[in-house]
Write a protein that holds these residues in place. Structure first.
Motif, PDB file in Angstrom:
ATOM      1  N   HIS A  68      12.522 -12.491   4.131  1.00 15.12           N
ATOM      2  CA  HIS A  68      11.797 -13.631   4.683  1.00 15.12           C
ATOM      3  C   HIS A  68      10.608 -13.248   5.555  1.00 15.12           C
ATOM      4  O   HIS A  68       9.805 -14.095   5.920  1.00 15.12           O
ATOM      5  CB  HIS A  68      12.753 -14.534   5.468  1.00 15.12           C
ATOM      6  N   ASP A  69      10.525 -11.979   5.926  1.00 13.32           N
ATOM      7  CA  ASP A  69       9.377 -11.535   6.719  1.00 13.32           C
ATOM      8  C   ASP A  69       9.168 -10.040   6.506  1.00 13.32           C
ATOM      9  O   ASP A  69       9.935  -9.385   5.785  1.00 13.32           O
ATOM     10  CB  ASP A  69       9.549 -11.871   8.205  1.00 13.32           C
ATOM     11  N   GLU A  70       8.127  -9.505   7.107  1.00 15.65           N
ATOM     12  CA  GLU A  70       7.780  -8.104   6.889  1.00 15.65           C
ATOM     13  C   GLU A  70       8.815  -7.144   7.472  1.00 15.65           C
ATOM     14  O   GLU A  70       9.025  -6.053   6.938  1.00 15.65           O
ATOM     15  CB  GLU A  70       6.394  -7.812   7.456  1.00 15.65           C
ATOM     16  N   ARG A  71       9.471  -7.531   8.554  1.00 19.51           N
ATOM     17  CA  ARG A  71      10.497  -6.646   9.121  1.00 19.51           C
ATOM     18  C   ARG A  71      11.660  -6.489   8.150  1.00 19.51           C
ATOM     19  O   ARG A  71      12.155  -5.382   7.947  1.00 19.51           O
ATOM     20  CB  ARG A  71      10.996  -7.173  10.472  1.00 19.51           C
ATOM     21  N   ALA A  72      12.073  -7.586   7.541  1.00 17.85           N
ATOM     22  CA  ALA A  72      13.168  -7.513   6.567  1.00 17.85           C
ATOM     23  C   ALA A  72      12.748  -6.677   5.361  1.00 17.85           C
ATOM     24  O   ALA A  72      13.505  -5.828   4.884  1.00 17.85           O
ATOM     25  CB  ALA A  72      13.592  -8.919   6.139  1.00 17.85           C
ATOM     26  N   LEU A  73      11.545  -6.906   4.868  1.00 15.91           N
ATOM     27  CA  LEU A  73      11.051  -6.121   3.746  1.00 15.91           C
ATOM     28  C   LEU A  73      10.962  -4.644   4.123  1.00 15.91           C
ATOM     29  O   LEU A  73      11.367  -3.769   3.356  1.00 15.91           O
ATOM     30  CB  LEU A  73       9.685  -6.640   3.292  1.00 15.91           C
ATOM     31  N   GLY A  74      10.483  -4.357   5.324  1.00 16.74           N
ATOM     32  CA  GLY A  74      10.397  -2.977   5.793  1.00 16.74           C
ATOM     33  C   GLY A  74      11.761  -2.313   5.885  1.00 16.74           C
ATOM     34  O   GLY A  74      11.910  -1.127   5.557  1.00 16.74           O
ATOM     35  N   LEU A  75      12.764  -3.063   6.316  1.00 12.18           N
ATOM     36  CA  LEU A  75      14.124  -2.530   6.387  1.00 12.18           C
ATOM     37  C   LEU A  75      14.610  -2.150   4.996  1.00 12.18           C
ATOM     38  O   LEU A  75      15.164  -1.064   4.789  1.00 12.18           O
ATOM     39  CB  LEU A  75      15.066  -3.556   7.029  1.00 12.18           C
ATOM     40  N   LEU A  76      14.367  -3.011   4.031  1.00 13.51           N
ATOM     41  CA  LEU A  76      14.803  -2.725   2.666  1.00 13.51           C
ATOM     42  C   LEU A  76      14.062  -1.507   2.100  1.00 13.51           C
ATOM     43  O   LEU A  76      14.668  -0.638   1.475  1.00 13.51           O
ATOM     44  CB  LEU A  76      14.587  -3.952   1.776  1.00 13.51           C
ATOM     45  N   VAL A  77      12.769  -1.428   2.354  1.00 11.27           N
ATOM     46  CA  VAL A  77      11.980  -0.282   1.891  1.00 11.27           C
ATOM     47  C   VAL A  77      12.505   1.002   2.534  1.00 11.27           C
ATOM     48  O   VAL A  77      12.681   2.026   1.860  1.00 11.27           O
ATOM     49  CB  VAL A  77      10.482  -0.487   2.200  1.00 11.27           C
ATOM     50  N   ASP A  78      12.777   0.979   3.832  1.00 13.00           N
ATOM     51  CA  ASP A  78      13.277   2.169   4.520  1.00 13.00           C
ATOM     52  C   ASP A  78      14.638   2.587   3.973  1.00 13.00           C
ATOM     53  O   ASP A  78      14.886   3.783   3.779  1.00 13.00           O
ATOM     54  CB  ASP A  78      13.353   1.926   6.032  1.00 13.00           C
ATOM     55  N   LEU A  79      15.508   1.622   3.726  1.00 10.17           N
ATOM     56  CA  LEU A  79      16.816   1.958   3.159  1.00 10.17           C
ATOM     57  C   LEU A  79      16.661   2.607   1.786  1.00 10.17           C
ATOM     58  O   LEU A  79      17.389   3.536   1.444  1.00 10.17           O
ATOM     59  CB  LEU A  79      17.698   0.706   3.048  1.00 10.17           C
ATOM     60  N   ARG A  80      15.712   2.129   1.027  1.00  3.75           N
ATOM     61  CA  ARG A  80      15.485   2.703  -0.310  1.00  3.75           C
ATOM     62  C   ARG A  80      14.904   4.115  -0.211  1.00  3.75           C
ATOM     63  O   ARG A  80      15.328   5.026  -0.912  1.00  3.75           O
ATOM     64  CB  ARG A  80      14.547   1.823  -1.114  1.00  3.75           C
ATOM     65  N   GLU A  81      13.929   4.294   0.650  1.00  2.34           N
ATOM     66  CA  GLU A  81      13.217   5.570   0.703  1.00  2.34           C
ATOM     67  C   GLU A  81      13.949   6.646   1.482  1.00  2.34           C
ATOM     68  O   GLU A  81      13.857   7.825   1.145  1.00  2.34           O
ATOM     69  CB  GLU A  81      11.824   5.362   1.290  1.00  2.34           C
ATOM     70  N   ARG A  82      14.667   6.261   2.546  1.00  7.13           N
ATOM     71  CA  ARG A  82      15.282   7.268   3.414  1.00  7.13           C
ATOM     72  C   ARG A  82      16.774   7.094   3.596  1.00  7.13           C
ATOM     73  O   ARG A  82      17.401   7.873   4.291  1.00  7.13           O
ATOM     74  CB  ARG A  82      14.604   7.270   4.785  1.00  7.13           C
ATOM     75  N   GLY A  83      17.348   6.062   3.007  1.00  8.25           N
ATOM     76  CA  GLY A  83      18.754   5.752   3.217  1.00  8.25           C
ATOM     77  C   GLY A  83      19.652   6.557   2.310  1.00  8.25           C
ATOM     78  O   GLY A  83      19.180   7.423   1.583  1.00  8.25           O
ATOM     79  N   PRO A  84      20.927   6.310   2.354  1.00  7.55           N
ATOM     80  CA  PRO A  84      21.543   5.256   3.155  1.00  7.55           C
ATOM     81  C   PRO A  84      21.546   5.599   4.646  1.00  7.55           C
ATOM     82  O   PRO A  84      21.399   6.762   5.019  1.00  7.55           O
ATOM     83  CB  PRO A  84      22.966   5.173   2.613  1.00  7.55           C
TER      84      PRO A  84
END
Length: 141
Positions: A68-84
């Protein structure tokens, strides 16, 4: 504009109609054509705008509707790139409070974008194949 379907259940956007034929567009392919009017039936309860959204692949739609906002999108991107990542790490590494973080993660789980996992003995989250595909489509990877 209305949503209609044929005998096989395939959905179309009804663009124009006459007494015997209808001009329709397949929302997934963008292909337009004509169909006999009696071959189609109206789909009640589905917005034609929701039908039009089928032009966007399902994994990308899942990401778009759950972030719903850029913070949520950023969280998902970070989980994908550097997660879990563990929940503890996410609380320390982001500017999200616990309730905001857990709210976003709950929405992501409901959308099938993240799943719980164990990260060094702690509860954590990783992206799912749907999230990975959706983000790849959106970033052109």
């Amino acid at each position: 504009m209305r949503t209609v379907r044929d005998e096989s259940g395939e959905r179309f956007l009804l663009l124009a109609e006459s007494s015997d034929a209808c001009k329709v567009r397949n929302p997934e392919t963008g292909e337009e054509g004509y169909r006999e009017r009696d071959e189609l039936e109206a789909v009640s309860g589905e917005s034609p705008l929701a039908t039009a959204a089928r032009a966007v692949p399902e994994p990308a739609r899942a990401v778009l509707t759950a972030t719903h906002d850029e913070r949520a999108l950023g969280l998902l991107v970070d989980l994908r790139e550097r997660g879990p990542h563990s929940v503890r790490h996410l609380l320390d590494a982001t500017d999200l409070c616990e309730s905001d973080l857990l709210g976003i993660l709950t929405e992501f789980r409901a959308a099938g974008l993240v799943e719980e996992t164990d990260v060094m003995g702690e509860r954590g989250y990783a992206t799912t194949e749907t999230a990975d595909e959706g983000l790849a489509l959106m970033t052109g990877e």
